[in-house]
Design a protein around this motif. Structure first.
Motif, PDB file in Angstrom:
ATOM      1  N   ILE A  55       0.870  -1.168   0.000  1.00 20.00           N
ATOM      2  CA  ILE A  55       0.000   0.000   0.000  1.00 20.00           C
ATOM      3  C   ILE A  55       0.909   1.219   0.000  1.00 20.00           C
ATOM      4  CG2 ILE A  55      -1.878   1.215   1.151  1.00 20.00           C
ATOM      5  CD1 ILE A  55      -2.402  -1.461   2.682  1.00 20.00           C
ATOM      6  N   ILE A  56       0.920   1.932  -1.117  1.00 21.43           N
ATOM      7  CA  ILE A  56       1.743   3.139  -1.228  1.00 21.43           C
ATOM      8  C   ILE A  56       0.998   4.278  -0.541  1.00 21.43           C
ATOM      9  CG2 ILE A  56       3.015   4.645  -2.792  1.00 21.43           C
ATOM     10  CD1 ILE A  56       2.596   2.465  -4.970  1.00 21.43           C
ATOM     11  N   TYR A  57       1.592   4.792   0.508  1.00 20.83           N
ATOM     12  CA  TYR A  57       0.964   5.821   1.338  1.00 20.83           C
ATOM     13  C   TYR A  57       1.613   7.162   0.989  1.00 20.83           C
ATOM     14  CZ  TYR A  57       0.406   8.294   5.905  1.00 20.83           C
ATOM     15  OH  TYR A  57       0.178   9.206   6.905  1.00 20.83           O
ATOM     16  N   LEU A  58       0.831   8.037   0.345  1.00 21.82           N
ATOM     17  CA  LEU A  58       1.317   9.324  -0.129  1.00 21.82           C
ATOM     18  C   LEU A  58       0.462  10.455   0.439  1.00 21.82           C
ATOM     19  CD1 LEU A  58       1.236   7.821  -3.613  1.00 21.82           C
ATOM     20  CD2 LEU A  58       3.385   8.852  -2.885  1.00 21.82           C
ATOM     21  N   SER A  59       1.031  11.631   0.497  1.00 27.18           N
ATOM     22  CA  SER A  59       0.273  12.813   0.915  1.00 27.18           C
ATOM     23  C   SER A  59       0.590  13.965  -0.029  1.00 27.18           C
ATOM     24  CB  SER A  59       0.620  13.202   2.357  1.00 27.18           C
ATOM     25  OG  SER A  59       2.002  13.530   2.472  1.00 27.18           O
ATOM     26  N   LYS A  60      -0.314  14.939  -0.076  1.00 20.59           N
ATOM     27  CA  LYS A  60      -0.075  16.100  -0.927  1.00 20.59           C
ATOM     28  C   LYS A  60       0.985  17.009  -0.316  1.00 20.59           C
ATOM     29  CE  LYS A  60      -2.583  19.349  -3.846  1.00 20.59           C
ATOM     30  NZ  LYS A  60      -3.930  19.708  -4.370  1.00 20.59           N
ATOM     31  N   ASN A  61       0.999  17.074   1.010  1.00 20.30           N
ATOM     32  CA  ASN A  61       2.004  17.861   1.727  1.00 20.30           C
ATOM     33  C   ASN A  61       2.505  17.051   2.922  1.00 20.30           C
ATOM     34  OD1 ASN A  61       2.035  20.612   0.416  1.00 20.30           O
ATOM     35  ND2 ASN A  61      -0.160  20.423   0.849  1.00 20.30           N
ATOM     36  N   ARG A  62       3.626  17.457   3.462  1.00 18.57           N
ATOM     37  CA  ARG A  62       4.169  16.721   4.611  1.00 18.57           C
ATOM     38  C   ARG A  62       3.223  16.778   5.804  1.00 18.57           C
ATOM     39  NH1 ARG A  62       9.032  14.891   3.477  1.00 18.57           N
ATOM     40  NH2 ARG A  62      10.238  15.919   1.822  1.00 18.57           N
ATOM     41  N   ASN A  63       2.570  17.913   6.014  1.00 22.16           N
ATOM     42  CA  ASN A  63       1.560  18.026   7.059  1.00 22.16           C
ATOM     43  C   ASN A  63       0.211  17.626   6.466  1.00 22.16           C
ATOM     44  OD1 ASN A  63       3.402  19.033   8.968  1.00 22.16           O
ATOM     45  ND2 ASN A  63       3.163  21.115   8.177  1.00 22.16           N
ATOM     46  N   HIS A  64      -0.342  16.522   6.952  1.00 24.88           N
ATOM     47  CA  HIS A  64      -1.571  15.999   6.364  1.00 24.88           C
ATOM     48  C   HIS A  64      -2.434  15.365   7.451  1.00 24.88           C
ATOM     49  CE1 HIS A  64       1.319  12.688   6.488  1.00 24.88           C
ATOM     50  NE2 HIS A  64       0.280  11.872   6.569  1.00 24.88           N
ATOM     51  N   THR A  65      -3.681  15.088   7.106  1.00 22.60           N
ATOM     52  CA  THR A  65      -4.635  14.514   8.055  1.00 22.60           C
ATOM     53  C   THR A  65      -4.337  13.041   8.287  1.00 22.60           C
ATOM     54  OG1 THR A  65      -6.376  16.076   7.432  1.00 22.60           O
ATOM     55  CG2 THR A  65      -7.068  13.983   8.429  1.00 22.60           C
ATOM     56  N   PHE A  66      -4.253  12.659   9.561  1.00 19.22           N
ATOM     57  CA  PHE A  66      -3.988  11.260   9.905  1.00 19.22           C
ATOM     58  C   PHE A  66      -4.512  11.007  11.310  1.00 19.22           C
ATOM     59  CE2 PHE A  66      -1.147   7.876  11.583  1.00 19.22           C
ATOM     60  CZ  PHE A  66      -1.440   6.892  10.667  1.00 19.22           C
ATOM     61  N   TYR A  67      -5.548  10.156  11.414  1.00 20.57           N
ATOM     62  CA  TYR A  67      -6.177   9.854  12.698  1.00 20.57           C
ATOM     63  C   TYR A  67      -5.760   8.453  13.149  1.00 20.57           C
ATOM     64  CZ  TYR A  67      -9.125  13.730  11.089  1.00 20.57           C
ATOM     65  OH  TYR A  67      -9.575  14.928  10.621  1.00 20.57           O
ATOM     66  N   GLU A  68      -4.573   8.368  13.687  1.00 26.13           N
ATOM     67  CA  GLU A  68      -4.030   7.066  14.061  1.00 26.13           C
ATOM     68  C   GLU A  68      -4.912   6.335  15.069  1.00 26.13           C
ATOM     69  OE1 GLU A  68       0.073   5.124  15.924  1.00 26.13           O
ATOM     70  OE2 GLU A  68      -0.101   7.273  15.616  1.00 26.13           O
ATOM     71  N   GLU A  69      -5.561   7.070  15.935  1.00 25.36           N
ATOM     72  CA  GLU A  69      -6.376   6.455  16.985  1.00 25.36           C
ATOM     73  C   GLU A  69      -7.580   5.701  16.421  1.00 25.36           C
ATOM     74  OE1 GLU A  69      -7.839  10.698  16.414  1.00 25.36           O
ATOM     75  OE2 GLU A  69      -5.921   9.635  16.497  1.00 25.36           O
ATOM     76  N   ASN A  70      -7.899   5.910  15.148  1.00 23.23           N
ATOM     77  CA  ASN A  70      -9.042   5.245  14.529  1.00 23.23           C
ATOM     78  C   ASN A  70      -8.670   3.982  13.757  1.00 23.23           C
ATOM     79  OD1 ASN A  70     -10.655   7.342  15.481  1.00 23.23           O
ATOM     80  ND2 ASN A  70     -10.522   8.505  13.577  1.00 23.23           N
ATOM     81  N   SER A  71      -7.451   3.502  13.938  1.00 26.03           N
ATOM     82  CA  SER A  71      -6.970   2.389  13.111  1.00 26.03           C
ATOM     83  C   SER A  71      -7.709   1.076  13.385  1.00 26.03           C
ATOM     84  CB  SER A  71      -5.471   2.183  13.323  1.00 26.03           C
ATOM     85  OG  SER A  71      -5.191   1.901  14.675  1.00 26.03           O
ATOM     86  N   MET A  72      -8.130   0.842  14.622  1.00 29.64           N
ATOM     87  CA  MET A  72      -8.932  -0.337  14.974  1.00 29.64           C
ATOM     88  C   MET A  72      -8.334  -1.637  14.437  1.00 29.64           C
ATOM     89  SD  MET A  72     -12.852   1.070  14.591  1.00 29.64           S
ATOM     90  CE  MET A  72     -13.488  -0.510  15.196  1.00 29.64           C
ATOM     91  N   ASN A  73      -7.339  -2.145  15.139  1.00 30.73           N
ATOM     92  CA  ASN A  73      -6.699  -3.386  14.696  1.00 30.73           C
ATOM     93  C   ASN A  73      -7.639  -4.569  14.849  1.00 30.73           C
ATOM     94  OD1 ASN A  73      -6.333  -3.008  17.612  1.00 30.73           O
ATOM     95  ND2 ASN A  73      -5.230  -4.940  17.533  1.00 30.73           N
ATOM     96  N   GLY A  74      -7.521  -5.501  13.917  1.00 33.96           N
ATOM     97  CA  GLY A  74      -8.316  -6.714  13.969  1.00 33.96           C
ATOM     98  C   GLY A  74      -7.570  -7.840  14.666  1.00 33.96           C
ATOM     99  N   LYS A  75      -8.206  -8.990  14.731  1.00 35.94           N
ATOM    100  CA  LYS A  75      -7.604 -10.147  15.372  1.00 35.94           C
ATOM    101  C   LYS A  75      -6.329 -10.554  14.651  1.00 35.94           C
ATOM    102  CE  LYS A  75      -8.707 -14.883  16.795  1.00 35.94           C
ATOM    103  NZ  LYS A  75      -9.727 -15.967  16.740  1.00 35.94           N
ATOM    104  N   GLU A  76      -5.282 -10.790  15.404  1.00 36.56           N
ATOM    105  CA  GLU A  76      -3.981 -11.217  14.881  1.00 36.56           C
ATOM    106  C   GLU A  76      -3.345 -10.197  13.950  1.00 36.56           C
ATOM    107  OE1 GLU A  76      -4.519 -15.013  13.062  1.00 36.56           O
ATOM    108  OE2 GLU A  76      -5.002 -16.016  14.936  1.00 36.56           O
ATOM    109  N   ASP A  77      -3.781  -8.947  14.017  1.00 35.67           N
ATOM    110  CA  ASP A  77      -3.204  -7.904  13.173  1.00 35.67           C
ATOM    111  C   ASP A  77      -1.908  -7.402  13.812  1.00 35.67           C
ATOM    112  OD1 ASP A  77      -2.605  -5.753  11.597  1.00 35.67           O
ATOM    113  OD2 ASP A  77      -4.508  -4.722  11.859  1.00 35.67           O
TER     114      ASP A  77
END
Length: 260
Positions: A138-160
């Motif tokens: 998964i190529i993760y790109l942003s338009k600018n270095r400062n960008h929207t990212f809500y890490e707290e919403n990642s919600m890991n699944g079982k065995e992730d």
């Protein structure tokens, strides 16, 4: 544009994403897609990108035109997530994710990371003489270095392995691929699981934001966006996918009616 859904939250354009002038500049919060691979799969349209009669370089030139359009419609704090794997070209391994990332950087995108998507249930190899591929990138790109990212919403699944207690979100994501999850009338040859797009929608957008998929296919990105109260814009050359997408959205609407 098609009236594929009764909701105003989804717009689908049955045309090439090499021209997305119908979408307002800087109106999209995040882009999630899995593009056609070069000389690997035939999606049944004469104008499709990546057919055998195109050179590898011409393929990337056409894809770069798509990335330029994506850059234009993306908000300043927006992100783009491209799901893609390596391919074999006449017996030689081509590092397609890296070459796509290079073209996107030439357009102006900032490469944030290459996430490894671990697919424990994968069974197919690239060729008879290769080991079975259990991953994509998964190529993760942003338009600018400062960008929207809500890490707290990642919600890991079982065995992730991407998330563990008291640790930041990692770049190894485990999402098994399940067969038969989109019905019997399934045309798309390279689906990704909705759990994967669910995570990207959660960590990169808020309710009401717009998500775009320049290669909409069977509509997994749209389903993730609509289920989470986001808007979605999709581009797809092959209008035969309309029935598949409609069936999936009908299931979503029935779910809403049941919950109501």
């Amino acid at each position: 544009m098609s009236g594929i859904s009764e909701t105003d939250a989804l717009r689908v354009y049955w045309q090439s994403s090499e021209d997305m002038s119908v979408v307002d500049s800087e109106s999209v919060q995040t882009i999630i897609t899995s593009p056609p691979y070069w000389d690997l799969k035939d999606y049944g349209h004469e104008d499709q990108i990546g057919t055998a009669d195109e050179s590898y370089e011409h393929y990337h030139n056409r894809m770069k035109a798509v990335w330029e359009e994506c850059y234009n419609v993306l908000k300043q704090n927006g992100t783009m997530w491209i799901v893609v794997d390596t391919i074999m070209e006449r017996g030689d391994l081509q590092l397609l994710p890296y070459h796509i990332a290079q073209r996107a950087e030439e357009v102006g995108f900032v490469l944030q990371d290459l996430i490894t998507w671990y697919k424990p249930t994968a069974i197919a190899g690239m060729t008879d003489r290769n080991i079975v591929s259990k991953k994509e990138y998964i190529i993760y790109l942003s338009k600018n270095r400062n960008h929207t990212f809500y890490e707290e919403n990642s919600m890991n699944g079982k065995e992730d392995p991407a998330v563990s207690d008291d640790h930041r979100l990692g770049n190894l994501w485990r999402f098994p691929v399940k067969r038969g999850t989109t019905g019997d009338n399934f045309l798309h040859k390279a689906p990704y699981p909705q759990a994967l797009t669910d995570r990207i929608v959660r960590i990169s957008t808020e309710p009401g934001d717009t998500v775009l998929d320049p290669f909409l296919g069977s509509g997994t990105t749209a389903l993730s966006a609509l289920e989470r109260d986001r808007q979605c814009v999709g581009f797809e050359l092959n209008q035969e996918f309309e029935t598949v997408i409609s069936d999936r959205l009908n299931s979503l609407q029935q779910k809403y009616l049941t919950e109501f």
